[in-house]
Design a protein around this motif. Structure first.
Motif, mmCIF file in Angstrom:
data_model
loop_
_atom_site.group_PDB
_atom_site.id
_atom_site.type_symbol
_atom_site.label_atom_id
_atom_site.label_comp_id
_atom_site.label_asym_id
_atom_site.label_seq_id
_atom_site.Cartn_x
_atom_site.Cartn_y
_atom_site.Cartn_z
ATOM 1 N N LEU A 141 3.202 0.025 -8.043
ATOM 2 C CA LEU A 141 3.128 0.666 -6.731
ATOM 3 C C LEU A 141 1.788 1.367 -6.541
ATOM 4 O O LEU A 141 1.174 1.276 -5.483
ATOM 5 N N LEU A 142 1.339 2.058 -7.596
ATOM 6 C CA LEU A 142 0.055 2.742 -7.512
ATOM 7 C C LEU A 142 -1.094 1.746 -7.544
ATOM 8 O O LEU A 142 -2.009 1.812 -6.737
ATOM 9 N N GLY A 143 -1.023 0.794 -8.467
ATOM 10 C CA GLY A 143 -2.155 -0.098 -8.716
ATOM 11 C C GLY A 143 -2.316 -1.173 -7.670
ATOM 12 O O GLY A 143 -3.441 -1.531 -7.304
ATOM 13 N N VAL A 144 -1.238 -1.727 -7.182
ATOM 14 C CA VAL A 144 -1.329 -2.791 -6.178
ATOM 15 C C VAL A 144 -0.909 -2.263 -4.808
ATOM 16 O O VAL A 144 -1.510 -2.621 -3.792
ATOM 17 N N GLY A 145 0.081 -1.416 -4.798
ATOM 18 C CA GLY A 145 0.620 -0.919 -3.530
ATOM 19 C C GLY A 145 -0.421 -0.221 -2.668
ATOM 20 O O GLY A 145 -0.553 -0.533 -1.481
ATOM 21 N N ILE A 146 -1.185 0.682 -3.253
ATOM 22 C CA ILE A 146 -2.156 1.448 -2.457
ATOM 23 C C ILE A 146 -3.229 0.536 -1.843
ATOM 24 O O ILE A 146 -3.424 0.546 -0.622
ATOM 25 N N PRO A 147 -3.898 -0.315 -2.657
ATOM 26 C CA PRO A 147 -4.904 -1.198 -2.057
ATOM 27 C C PRO A 147 -4.318 -2.121 -0.989
ATOM 28 O O PRO A 147 -4.942 -2.342 0.046
ATOM 29 N N VAL A 148 -3.102 -2.631 -1.250
ATOM 30 C CA VAL A 148 -2.493 -3.550 -0.297
ATOM 31 C C VAL A 148 -2.229 -2.841 1.033
ATOM 32 O O VAL A 148 -2.475 -3.380 2.108
ATOM 33 N N LEU A 149 -1.764 -1.615 0.956
ATOM 34 C CA LEU A 149 -1.486 -0.853 2.174
ATOM 35 C C LEU A 149 -2.766 -0.583 2.948
ATOM 36 O O LEU A 149 -2.772 -0.562 4.172
ATOM 37 N N ILE A 150 -3.865 -0.398 2.199
ATOM 38 C CA ILE A 150 -5.129 -0.103 2.874
ATOM 39 C C ILE A 150 -5.716 -1.357 3.530
ATOM 40 O O ILE A 150 -6.109 -1.347 4.688
ATOM 41 N N PHE A 151 -5.717 -2.474 2.757
ATOM 42 C CA PHE A 151 -6.485 -3.635 3.218
ATOM 43 C C PHE A 151 -5.653 -4.724 3.893
ATOM 44 O O PHE A 151 -6.134 -5.382 4.801
ATOM 45 N N ALA A 152 -4.443 -4.958 3.407
ATOM 46 C CA ALA A 152 -3.736 -6.176 3.805
ATOM 47 C C ALA A 152 -2.784 -5.908 4.962
ATOM 48 O O ALA A 152 -2.384 -4.774 5.191
ATOM 49 N N PRO A 153 -2.438 -6.984 5.701
ATOM 50 C CA PRO A 153 -1.405 -6.831 6.725
ATOM 51 C C PRO A 153 -0.099 -6.387 6.083
ATOM 52 O O PRO A 153 0.244 -6.822 4.978
ATOM 53 N N LEU A 154 0.629 -5.534 6.763
ATOM 54 C CA LEU A 154 1.760 -4.834 6.174
ATOM 55 C C LEU A 154 2.835 -5.780 5.648
ATOM 56 O O LEU A 154 3.252 -5.691 4.496
ATOM 57 N N LYS A 155 3.264 -6.729 6.494
ATOM 58 C CA LYS A 155 4.415 -7.555 6.133
ATOM 59 C C LYS A 155 4.127 -8.378 4.869
ATOM 60 O O LYS A 155 4.888 -8.341 3.897
ATOM 61 N N GLN A 156 2.996 -9.086 4.894
ATOM 62 C CA GLN A 156 2.655 -9.927 3.746
ATOM 63 C C GLN A 156 2.449 -9.083 2.489
ATOM 64 O O GLN A 156 2.843 -9.475 1.394
ATOM 65 N N GLY A 157 1.833 -7.929 2.691
ATOM 66 C CA GLY A 157 1.584 -7.043 1.558
ATOM 67 C C GLY A 157 2.880 -6.601 0.910
ATOM 68 O O GLY A 157 3.034 -6.635 -0.318
ATOM 69 N N LEU A 158 3.828 -6.227 1.750
ATOM 70 C CA LEU A 158 5.119 -5.767 1.220
ATOM 71 C C LEU A 158 5.846 -6.890 0.496
ATOM 72 O O LEU A 158 6.485 -6.665 -0.535
ATOM 73 N N ILE A 159 5.714 -8.116 1.024
ATOM 74 C CA ILE A 159 6.393 -9.223 0.352
ATOM 75 C C ILE A 159 5.774 -9.491 -1.014
ATOM 76 O O ILE A 159 6.482 -9.733 -1.999
ATOM 77 N N LEU A 160 4.451 -9.386 -1.079
ATOM 78 C CA LEU A 160 3.794 -9.532 -2.391
ATOM 79 C C LEU A 160 4.301 -8.468 -3.360
ATOM 80 O O LEU A 160 4.654 -8.762 -4.510
ATOM 81 N N LEU A 161 4.385 -7.226 -2.875
ATOM 82 C CA LEU A 161 4.855 -6.134 -3.738
ATOM 83 C C LEU A 161 6.290 -6.379 -4.202
ATOM 84 O O LEU A 161 6.628 -6.190 -5.377
ATOM 85 N N ALA A 162 7.127 -6.818 -3.261
ATOM 86 C CA ALA A 162 8.523 -7.063 -3.605
ATOM 87 C C ALA A 162 8.633 -8.168 -4.651
ATOM 88 O O ALA A 162 9.393 -8.055 -5.628
ATOM 89 N N ALA A 163 7.837 -9.230 -4.463
ATOM 90 C CA ALA A 163 7.877 -10.337 -5.420
ATOM 91 C C ALA A 163 7.433 -9.858 -6.802
ATOM 92 O O ALA A 163 8.085 -10.162 -7.820
ATOM 93 N N ALA A 164 6.349 -9.071 -6.830
ATOM 94 C CA ALA A 164 5.851 -8.573 -8.117
ATOM 95 C C ALA A 164 6.873 -7.627 -8.751
ATOM 96 O O ALA A 164 7.085 -7.649 -9.967
ATOM 97 N N GLY A 165 7.523 -6.817 -7.916
ATOM 98 C CA GLY A 165 8.547 -5.907 -8.423
ATOM 99 C C GLY A 165 9.719 -6.669 -9.024
ATOM 100 O O GLY A 165 10.199 -6.345 -10.116
ATOM 101 N N GLY A 166 10.163 -7.703 -8.313
ATOM 102 C CA GLY A 166 11.262 -8.540 -8.815
ATOM 103 C C GLY A 166 10.890 -9.160 -10.148
ATOM 104 O O GLY A 166 11.692 -9.169 -11.097
#
Lengths: 303, 239
Positions: free
Chosen positions: A151-176
């Motif tokens: 969440l800290l390492g990928v979540g923060i950059p993704v929230l800053i740079f990437a579109p929200l929906k795709q970013g969240l799906i990437l995070l969810a996939a990595a979390g799973g």
């Protein structure tokens, strides 16, 4: 059944034991004076689980490895986003890194941690605690701390740079994937008593899911190139959590056109919301099944 | 308090416990002795649910041990080799176990904590402790929650003479309170002071279960060590 035997019969000798003095109960908190009969009903296992989890989490978060992992993810994410310019491209490159690194680190760290906590587990097993509770506290402690790093390492950059929906799906996939590979780690740690073998098995599992499986899949598809393979491909994808995560995220990035017929077919299935739900279900199976087998093994284990 | 019926346990091809049965009540202090590898520790681990017997049943206070966990709140266990998390300090360890057992005990018995002056080295990590000091911590943990049953596996090994005496006094005191005490040791002179009864096991079977006085009378020896040595020689267990 739980009658405590008080010194009614032979009374203690009048002579006091030599050195043993004091009946300090300073550590005892008020409210813990519970009579024996009510003891076992007043023992909610959830509470014990949380108490244990606290100790496991504190122990893991002190680990230097977690700091390195977080910093590494941060560096890679920031680097990829700033270098690629286009957020979707950045996300696609990040996906490839995350799908390699997250499972590898999760499975190896969890395996090593489990073997190193053997003493702790042994100690707990002689206390009035369920074995399930012990294993689950290890599992959730590992998952929570690895997910926190993610969440800290990928979540923060993704929230800053990437579109929200795709970013969240990437995070969810990595979390799973993290949760599923921690399950696999506990399973391989419980399959063998030898630490070196257990870690070897974990690396092998990662190697299989990341590299070998794709090679096998390509071979199968190549061998049956003349036949319609759509449903087989879907089946084979669901048998590998990493591939599953990759496809789900890629389809969200709208670059499935690059993947030809198969891409179109996948878009047809996984692009729809029920397809994503099915993928989520399969991912949950990849988390629950190895963990369930690990619990079974652990319950029957001689410590 | 403890009843063991026909338990069997094998590790691979090696049979460690073989149709072993036992019946132990409160207010008794029982010594469990036998040659190395006779199954003493395995029996204790089975009682605690650390090892799971292949067959047979173990009941503690009438509760079948298999799959149960609550019964362990009635047992204080001092392991042969106390293995603890490395980086935790002594006081943190005690506090942790206290928190885990919260709600399962009446009151805490800190006699040993005082007698061994554990608070003086309370800030040291478990890793940095010597074997004997570690044993002291193990002993404190076993007695801390005032359990009905005390299982002590080689309690005096590694302890200095003063601490051995403290521990012995404590064990006797607890026995007088009506607790069941089960001790294994190879130091028979220590057992002589502590145990009233002796269970002798060999190759996973019970050879006999007698009182110390009975043993002395039968062999005509003055102390337990000689009596046991004679029996072992008779049965050719040393060869």
């Amino acid at each position: 059944m739980f009658n405590r035997l008080h010194p009614q019969g032979p009374l203690p000798e009048p002579r006091q034991p030599l050195v043993i003095t004091g009946t300090a109960k300073s550590v005892d908190l008020p409210g813990t004076m519970i009579s024996e009969k009510t003891v076992h009903t007043l023992h909610p296992k959830q509470h014990i689980m949380i108490r244990l989890l606290k100790y496991v989490l504190l122990d893991i978060l002190k680990n230097r490895m977690m700091v390195f992992y977080t910093l590494f993810l941060l560096a890679v994410s920031f680097g990829l986003f700033t270098m690629s310019g286009d957020p979707v491209k950045g996300l696609a490159s990040l996906l490839n890194i995350v799908l390699m690194v997250t499972p590898l680190l999760s499975i190896i760290f969890a395996t090593i941690y489990f073997y190193n906590s053997y003493e702790f587990i042994e100690l707990l097993s002689s206390q009035p605690i369920r074995r399930n509770t012990i294993l689950f506290s290890q599992y959730f402690g590992l998952c929570i701390s690895l997910l926190l790093s993610l969440l800290l390492g990928v979540g923060i950059p993704v929230l800053i740079f990437a579109p929200l929906k795709q970013g969240l799906i990437l995070l969810a996939a990595a979390g799973g994937l993290t949760m599923s590979f921690v399950s696999l780690a506990l399973l391989s740690a419980l399959l063998t008593r030898d630490k070196a073998r257990g870690i070897g098995l974990s690396i092998l599992l990662w190697f299989y899911f990341t590299i070998l499986y794709d090679a096998l899949m390509l071979m199968v598809m190549f061998a049956f190139i003349d036949y319609p393979m759509e449903s087989t491909t879907m089946l084979m994808l669901s048998l590998n959590p990493i591939d599953l995560a990759r496809v789900v995220v890629l389809l969200q990035l709208d670059i499935s056109a690059l993947m030809g017929y198969t891409g179109a077919m996948m878009q047809d299935i996984l692009g729809k919301s029920w397809g994503v739900m099915a993928a989520t279900g399969i991912m949950i199976l990849w988390i629950v099944l190895p963990l369930a087998i690990a619990v079974r093994k652990f319950k029957r284990r001689d410590l | 308090m403890i009843s063991v019926e026909n338990i069997n346990k094998s590790f691979g091809r090696i049979k460690v416990l073989d149709q072993l049965s036992l019946e132990l009540g409160g207010g008794r202090s029982v010594a469990l002795i036998g040659p190395n590898g006779s199954g003493k520790t395995t029996l204790i681990k089975c009682l605690l649910g650390l090892a799971i017997p292949d067959s047979g049943s173990i009941r503690v206070n009438g509760i079948e041990v298999k799959g149960a966990w609550q019964y362990r709140s009635n047992i204080g266990y001092m392991p042969q080799i106390g293995r603890y998390p490395d980086n935790i300090t002594v006081m943190q360890l005690l506090e942790m176990i206290r928190e885990i057992r919260k709600g399962t005990y009446d009151h805490m018995d800190e006699d040993l904590l005082e007698a061994f002056q554990v608070r003086n080295f309370g800030n040291k990590t478990m890793r940095s402790l010597s074997g004997g000091t570690r044993q002291k911590v193990s002993a404190c943990l076993a007695f801390l929650f005032d359990p009905q049953i005390l299982i002590l596996d080689e309690p005096t090994a590694g302890l200095d003479p003063v601490s051995v005496e403290i521990l012995k006094e404590k064990v006797k005191e607890e026995q007088r309170k009506g607790k069941l005490i089960l001790i294994t040791s190879h130091i028979l002179s220590d057992l002589e002071d502590l145990a009233e009864e002796v269970i002798f096991i060999n190759e996973g079977r019970m050879v006999f279960f007698k009182t110390v006085d009975q043993l002395k009378n039968e062999t005509g020896s003055v102390n337990l060590s000689k009596a046991i040595a004679m029996i072992m020689q008779e049965q050719n267990m040393l060869s």
